[in-house]
Design a protein around this motif. Sequence first.
Motif, PDB file in Angstrom:
ATOM      1  N   SER A   1       0.847  -1.194   0.000  1.00 60.53           N
ATOM      2  CA  SER A   1       0.000   0.000   0.000  1.00 60.53           C
ATOM      3  C   SER A   1       0.879   1.239   0.000  1.00 60.53           C
ATOM      4  O   SER A   1       2.067   1.190   0.320  1.00 60.53           O
ATOM      5  CB  SER A   1      -0.939   0.013   1.212  1.00 60.53           C
ATOM      6  OG  SER A   1      -0.193   0.089   2.413  1.00 60.53           O
ATOM      7  N   HIS A   2       0.261   2.375  -0.364  1.00 63.44           N
ATOM      8  CA  HIS A   2       0.970   3.650  -0.342  1.00 63.44           C
ATOM      9  C   HIS A   2       0.079   4.675   0.339  1.00 63.44           C
ATOM     10  O   HIS A   2      -1.077   4.854  -0.038  1.00 63.44           O
ATOM     11  CB  HIS A   2       1.325   4.118  -1.752  1.00 63.44           C
ATOM     12  CG  HIS A   2       2.183   5.344  -1.772  1.00 63.44           C
ATOM     13  ND1 HIS A   2       1.663   6.609  -1.790  1.00 63.44           N
ATOM     14  CD2 HIS A   2       3.528   5.477  -1.732  1.00 63.44           C
ATOM     15  CE1 HIS A   2       2.653   7.489  -1.779  1.00 63.44           C
ATOM     16  NE2 HIS A   2       3.787   6.834  -1.742  1.00 63.44           N
TER      17      HIS A   2
ATOM     18  N   GLN B   1       1.443   0.310   8.687  1.00 62.60           N
ATOM     19  CA  GLN B   1       0.680   0.140   7.455  1.00 62.60           C
ATOM     20  C   GLN B   1      -0.819   0.149   7.694  1.00 62.60           C
ATOM     21  O   GLN B   1      -1.588   0.670   6.875  1.00 62.60           O
ATOM     22  CB  GLN B   1       1.104  -1.143   6.740  1.00 62.60           C
ATOM     23  CG  GLN B   1       0.497  -1.290   5.345  1.00 62.60           C
ATOM     24  CD  GLN B   1       1.039  -2.496   4.591  1.00 62.60           C
ATOM     25  OE1 GLN B   1       1.615  -3.409   5.184  1.00 62.60           O
ATOM     26  NE2 GLN B   1       0.867  -2.502   3.282  1.00 62.60           N
TER      27      GLN B   1
ATOM     28  N   LEU C   1      -4.052   2.088   5.785  1.00 61.81           N
ATOM     29  CA  LEU C   1      -5.207   1.349   5.263  1.00 61.81           C
ATOM     30  C   LEU C   1      -6.509   1.865   5.873  1.00 61.81           C
ATOM     31  O   LEU C   1      -7.530   1.947   5.195  1.00 61.81           O
ATOM     32  CB  LEU C   1      -5.037  -0.143   5.547  1.00 61.81           C
ATOM     33  CG  LEU C   1      -3.840  -0.818   4.861  1.00 61.81           C
ATOM     34  CD1 LEU C   1      -3.662  -2.236   5.385  1.00 61.81           C
ATOM     35  CD2 LEU C   1      -4.012  -0.818   3.348  1.00 61.81           C
TER      36      LEU C   1
ATOM     37  N   ALA D   1      -6.438   3.940   1.982  1.00 63.16           N
ATOM     38  CA  ALA D   1      -5.446   3.627   0.953  1.00 63.16           C
ATOM     39  C   ALA D   1      -5.792   2.303   0.273  1.00 63.16           C
ATOM     40  O   ALA D   1      -6.089   1.313   0.944  1.00 63.16           O
ATOM     41  CB  ALA D   1      -4.047   3.545   1.577  1.00 63.16           C
ATOM     42  N   GLU D   2      -5.782   2.293  -1.061  1.00 63.26           N
ATOM     43  CA  GLU D   2      -6.023   1.050  -1.785  1.00 63.26           C
ATOM     44  C   GLU D   2      -4.846   0.103  -1.549  1.00 63.26           C
ATOM     45  O   GLU D   2      -3.703   0.540  -1.412  1.00 63.26           O
ATOM     46  CB  GLU D   2      -6.173   1.306  -3.290  1.00 63.26           C
ATOM     47  CG  GLU D   2      -6.512   0.039  -4.063  1.00 63.26           C
ATOM     48  CD  GLU D   2      -6.603   0.252  -5.565  1.00 63.26           C
ATOM     49  OE1 GLU D   2      -7.411  -0.420  -6.202  1.00 63.26           O
ATOM     50  OE2 GLU D   2      -5.846   1.087  -6.077  1.00 63.26           O
ATOM     51  N   ALA D   3      -5.136  -1.167  -1.486  1.00 64.82           N
ATOM     52  CA  ALA D   3      -4.086  -2.153  -1.228  1.00 64.82           C
ATOM     53  C   ALA D   3      -3.971  -3.135  -2.380  1.00 64.82           C
ATOM     54  O   ALA D   3      -4.941  -3.409  -3.093  1.00 64.82           O
ATOM     55  CB  ALA D   3      -4.383  -2.908   0.066  1.00 64.82           C
TER      56      ALA D   3
ATOM     57  N   TRP E   1      -6.473  -6.458  -5.978  1.00 63.01           N
ATOM     58  CA  TRP E   1      -6.600  -5.090  -5.479  1.00 63.01           C
ATOM     59  C   TRP E   1      -7.933  -4.904  -4.780  1.00 63.01           C
ATOM     60  O   TRP E   1      -8.916  -5.565  -5.111  1.00 63.01           O
ATOM     61  CB  TRP E   1      -6.563  -4.087  -6.630  1.00 63.01           C
ATOM     62  CG  TRP E   1      -5.260  -3.892  -7.313  1.00 63.01           C
ATOM     63  CD1 TRP E   1      -4.334  -2.916  -7.070  1.00 63.01           C
ATOM     64  CD2 TRP E   1      -4.728  -4.659  -8.403  1.00 63.01           C
ATOM     65  NE1 TRP E   1      -3.264  -3.033  -7.942  1.00 63.01           N
ATOM     66  CE2 TRP E   1      -3.477  -4.093  -8.765  1.00 63.01           C
ATOM     67  CE3 TRP E   1      -5.186  -5.781  -9.098  1.00 63.01           C
ATOM     68  CZ2 TRP E   1      -2.702  -4.606  -9.788  1.00 63.01           C
ATOM     69  CZ3 TRP E   1      -4.414  -6.290 -10.120  1.00 63.01           C
ATOM     70  CH2 TRP E   1      -3.182  -5.708 -10.460  1.00 63.01           C
TER      71      TRP E   1
END
Length: 209
Positions: free
Chosen positions: A29-30, A64, A68, A72-74, A111
Motif C-alpha cells: 500500500s501507499h 501500514q 489502510l 489507501a487502496e491495497a 486489489w
Amino acid sequence: MYNSKPHQEHDLARLHQHMLHTRLATLVSHGEHGLLATHLPVLVTTGEGEFGTVYGHLARANQQWQDLAQGAEALLVFPGADAYVSPGYYPSKTDNPKVVPTWNYMAVHAWGPVEVIHAPTQLLDIVSRLTDRHEQGRAAPWSVADAPADYLDGMLRAIIGIRLPIARLQGARKLSQNRSAQDIAGVRAGLAASADPVDNQLAAHMRDL
C-alpha cells in the motif's frame, strides 16, 4: 504488473486455486507512511463477493494499518512457482540460435479497499481460522483455544485484523506459451529433470498447456 497477452490468466477458478495454495502473500500500500509492504498469511473466501474476500492480520505496531484505515487502496501479491529457463532447453536453437534466457513464473495480484478490524471476537475468528488451516493434517493439531485465555487476550490486543473485498484480479502464467510446441516440451523436460523442486513444480504446471 506487466503481463503480455499469451501469459494472461482470466479463469476465476484457476486464479482462486492459485490464491488458496499460496501460503504467504505480500500486502502493498501507499499512504502517509510511504510505500509499505507486509508479508502475511491470509484466508481467501472465494464465495464472498464477486471476486472473493481476503482476511488477515497485522501487528498493531505496523504503521501500514493506519494508512489502510485512511482508505489507501491495497495490492495483495500471491506468488507462485518460478524457474530460470535456459536457451539450452529449446530444440529450435539448433536451427535458429537467436535465443536468450528468460524466466517462467506464476502470480496473482488482487486489489481492493481494506476494512481494518479491531473487534476481539472477529480477530479471534481470523487467527483461529488461519491456525486451523495450517495445522490441518498434523498428527496432533494445535488450536488457538489451547493457549491460556489471558495470554491470548494480550496477543489479540497486539494485532489488527484486515478484510479486503477484491475489486480486481490479475493473473500471470508465464509458461513459455509464446514458444513452439517443441520448445515448450523441451522446457518442461528440462525443468522436470532439475534437482530444484520448485523447477519441478513449474514443469508440472506446464503439463496443463
